[in-house]
Design a protein around this motif. Structure first.
Motif, PDB file in Angstrom:
ATOM      1  N   UNK A   1       0.892  -1.283   0.040  1.00 14.79           N
ATOM      2  CA  UNK A   1       0.083  -0.175   0.037  1.00 14.79           C
ATOM      3  C   UNK A   1       1.018   1.331  -0.056  1.00 14.79           C
ATOM      4  N   UNK A   2       2.033   1.198   0.856  1.00 20.42           N
ATOM      5  CA  UNK A   2       2.696   2.471   1.013  1.00 20.42           C
ATOM      6  C   UNK A   2       3.560   2.870  -0.390  1.00 20.42           C
ATOM      7  N   UNK A   3       3.873   1.962  -0.958  1.00 22.39           N
ATOM      8  CA  UNK A   3       4.760   1.892  -2.128  1.00 22.39           C
ATOM      9  C   UNK A   3       3.907   2.258  -3.503  1.00 22.39           C
ATOM     10  N   UNK A   4       2.593   1.650  -3.648  1.00 18.57           N
ATOM     11  CA  UNK A   4       2.110   1.874  -4.878  1.00 18.57           C
ATOM     12  C   UNK A   4       0.978   2.507  -4.961  1.00 18.57           C
ATOM     13  N   UNK A   5       0.121   2.603  -3.764  1.00 19.72           N
ATOM     14  CA  UNK A   5      -1.281   3.349  -3.716  1.00 19.72           C
ATOM     15  C   UNK A   5      -1.329   4.716  -4.108  1.00 19.72           C
TER      16      UNK A   5
ATOM     17  N   UNK B   1      -0.332  11.234 -16.764  1.00 12.48           N
ATOM     18  CA  UNK B   1       0.964  11.945 -17.755  1.00 12.48           C
ATOM     19  C   UNK B   1       1.899  12.717 -16.921  1.00 12.48           C
ATOM     20  N   UNK B   2       1.318  13.062 -15.504  1.00 11.14           N
ATOM     21  CA  UNK B   2       2.169  13.939 -14.771  1.00 11.14           C
ATOM     22  C   UNK B   2       3.417  13.108 -13.951  1.00 11.14           C
ATOM     23  N   UNK B   3       3.184  11.893 -13.924  1.00  8.27           N
ATOM     24  CA  UNK B   3       4.036  11.227 -13.211  1.00  8.27           C
ATOM     25  C   UNK B   3       4.909  10.283 -14.173  1.00  8.27           C
ATOM     26  N   UNK B   4       6.242  10.448 -14.390  1.00  6.19           N
ATOM     27  CA  UNK B   4       6.981   9.621 -15.248  1.00  6.19           C
ATOM     28  C   UNK B   4       7.368   8.324 -14.932  1.00  6.19           C
ATOM     29  N   UNK B   5       7.924   7.699 -15.667  1.00  4.13           N
ATOM     30  CA  UNK B   5       8.394   6.198 -15.176  1.00  4.13           C
ATOM     31  C   UNK B   5       9.565   6.169 -14.370  1.00  4.13           C
ATOM     32  N   UNK B   6      10.342   6.868 -14.535  1.00  2.30           N
ATOM     33  CA  UNK B   6      11.608   7.118 -13.538  1.00  2.30           C
ATOM     34  C   UNK B   6      10.939   7.614 -12.138  1.00  2.30           C
ATOM     35  N   UNK B   7      10.127   8.765 -12.196  1.00  2.00           N
ATOM     36  CA  UNK B   7       9.629   9.012 -10.815  1.00  2.00           C
ATOM     37  C   UNK B   7       8.861   8.105 -10.165  1.00  2.00           C
ATOM     38  N   UNK B   8       8.136   7.340 -10.707  1.00  3.05           N
ATOM     39  CA  UNK B   8       7.200   6.174 -10.303  1.00  3.05           C
ATOM     40  C   UNK B   8       8.235   5.299  -9.518  1.00  3.05           C
ATOM     41  N   UNK B   9       9.005   4.941 -10.204  1.00  6.05           N
ATOM     42  CA  UNK B   9      10.099   3.976  -9.685  1.00  6.05           C
ATOM     43  C   UNK B   9      10.883   4.644  -8.401  1.00  6.05           C
ATOM     44  N   UNK B  10      11.316   5.911  -8.514  1.00  5.00           N
ATOM     45  CA  UNK B  10      11.973   6.443  -7.381  1.00  5.00           C
ATOM     46  C   UNK B  10      11.149   6.642  -6.193  1.00  5.00           C
ATOM     47  N   UNK B  11       9.743   7.132  -6.434  1.00  7.83           N
ATOM     48  CA  UNK B  11       9.010   7.021  -5.468  1.00  7.83           C
ATOM     49  C   UNK B  11       8.723   6.007  -4.510  1.00  7.83           C
ATOM     50  N   UNK B  12       8.249   4.871  -5.354  1.00 12.16           N
ATOM     51  CA  UNK B  12       8.031   3.690  -4.598  1.00 12.16           C
ATOM     52  C   UNK B  12       9.279   2.893  -4.008  1.00 12.16           C
ATOM     53  N   UNK B  13      10.339   2.980  -4.536  1.00 13.52           N
ATOM     54  CA  UNK B  13      11.642   2.560  -3.768  1.00 13.52           C
ATOM     55  C   UNK B  13      11.893   3.027  -2.569  1.00 13.52           C
TER      56      UNK B  13
END
Length: 475
Positions: free
Chosen positions: A396-400, A411-423
């Motif tokens: 939940x914390x990493x993907x929700x 379109x406001x969250x890039x591929x790399x930003x998603x990865x950086x935020x989740x990790x």
């Protein structure tokens, strides 16, 4: 006062006839579902779409039956929480989740349908990109690996047949894996249909006989601690609210999404979730009430097993066997779905490029997932609450937050930003568990630290221009 049972000899021959008749009906339903497909397509091999999503032909009755049945495999965990904390279980495992179901039905279902995806990581790929899909697949895999449900099945076989919990986990997982691998999602759905009716009837019987035998609310209040009738059950509000955030994982739950991807239309999804929510409400009332009676009458019993032992002493011959079959149906209906989805995640999302035959690799993956679930059950020392809190918190914390923001602001969250935020969320949660903290911060659960870290990154670093997913939706 009732006694905790220790042996299988308590069951009458009639109970065994009923029990094995329900098992036979479940197996027959799985076979029937697969034969319907063979009649339809003849000798052609099963396609990936048919194997994973039943060809997107899930009707409203089947949608409701399989969705409801999938949600209750941790029956002994629910019993354990109720035994220890009372109606706290209904709040944390019921009310919070109903809110999430309604949010999904009215705000998420239509958005999910637009992507025509096969899995949750596949949807993440379409929304954000391939790197995000791999990260989502990794968290999804560990979240959906059926640790609690393999443990539940081992406990069930131990209580009913007297075999050890570890051999019980192995034998039960093997049986479930065989029929899930054979027919794919179609076998899961049609077996869930039988299990749905059996499990709902079983828990209702326990409540009816309990009230008739011992009385209603007055009996429970006279024989239970006062804290069992408080919303928090003696827990802090901070710890209670964590369950609310974990319940929001429904908005990105892989088993929820699989049913939505398989449904014939978005209207089936919305109607199905609303009908299912009402059934879940009734089911939760029954399991919570039954577990409270078990706590009142078997106060020295093992918390996770008291409801089971109470019920088989309460019910008459024949219905006792039906109840036992109902408990097994509750466990199997979730275990088969989680095994299947975890194997999809492993073979289709994480290792797709390594295998040419996705269906075959999926079937092999089911048994690999089963072995991993058994090993993880030992890691958590058999604690259902710990299993759900740890695995549910990370998922939940990493993907929700990033996925919901992807729905709200395409379109406001890039591929790399998603990865950086989740990790980053995962790293902060892990570090928070071990680093020394001021006594004020010690009350803050790692879950909150992880969510806050990921949210700050997403808010500070969002793109201003339209991205990949916006162009896809515009088409």
């Amino acid at each position: 006062m009732l006694n905790e049972l220790k042996t299988v000899s308590y069951f009458h021959a009639a109970d065994w006839w009923v029990f094995f008749a329900v098992l036979a009906a479940t197996a027959a339903a799985a076979v029937y579902g697969n034969r319907r497909l063979k009649k339809k397509q003849g000798e052609k091999p099963m396609s990936v779409l048919d194997y994973l999503l039943m060809g997107r032909q899930l009707t409203l009755p089947l949608f409701v039956a399989t969705l409801v049945a999938t949600w209750y495999g941790g029956i002994f965990g629910v019993n354990e929480i109720t035994f220890n904390y009372g109606i706290y279980n209904f709040v944390t495992q019921g009310v919070f989740w109903y809110v999430a179901y309604l949010i999904f039905a009215f705000f998420i279902a239509d958005k999910v349908a637009k992507y025509q995806s096969l899995t949750l990581p596949d949807l993440t790929n379409r929304m954000f990109g391939p790197k995000s899909a791999k990260v989502a697949a990794l968290f999804t895999f560990f979240y959906i690996t059926p640790v609690a449900y393999v443990l539940s099945l081992g406990m069930f076989l131990h209580m009913v047949f007297g075999i050890g919990i570890l051999p019980g986990m192995a034998l039960g997982t093997l049986f479930t894996g065989l029929y899930s691998a054979w027919g794919g999602f179609r076998s899961v759905v049609f077996s869930d249909l039988v299990q749905f009716f059996v499990m709902c009837s079983a828990v209702l019987l326990v409540v009816v006989f309990s009230v008739g035998t011992f009385g209603g609310l007055g009996f429970l209040k006279a024989n239970l601690p006062a804290s069992h009738f408080t919303l928090t059950g003696g827990n802090s509000w901070m710890n209670t609210l964590i369950w609310g955030f974990i319940a929001l994982s429904t908005l990105i739950d892989p088993s929820f999404y699989q049913r939505c991807f398989a449904a014939k239309s978005p209207s089936v999804v919305k109607k199905g979730v609303l009908i299912s929510t009402f059934i879940w409400f009734c089911f939760d009332l029954c399991t919570t009430a039954g577990s409270l009676y078990a706590r009142a009458l078997l106060p020295q019993a093992e918390p996770g097993q008291a409801y089971f032992f109470y019920s088989i002493q309460l019910l008459p011959i024949g219905l006792r066997g039906f109840f036992v079959a109902g408990v097994l149906a509750i466990i199997l209906s979730t275990l088969n779905s989680f095994l299947f989805i975890a194997s999809n995640t492993l073979s289709f999302d994480l290792l797709r490029n390594r295998f040419k035959n996705i269906v075959l690799s999926n079937r092999i993956s089911i048994f690999a997932v089963g072995l991993l679930a058994i090993a993880m059950a030992h890691m958590f020392h058999g604690s259902f609450k710990e299993i759900w809190l740890v695995l549910g918190s990370y998922f939940s914390a990493c993907l929700l937050v990033p996925i919901l923001m992807g729905y709200l602001s395409p379109g406001r969250i890039s591929d790399r930003l998603f990865v950086f935020s989740s990790l980053t969320s995962a790293a902060v949660m892990t570090a928070w568990r071990f680093i020394p903290k001021h006594e004020v911060l010690q009350a803050v659960d790692p879950f909150y630290a992880g969510v806050a870290a990921g949210l700050v990154i997403l808010l500070l670093c969002r793109k201003g221009e339209k991205g990949y997913v916006a162009r896809i939706v515009d088409r």
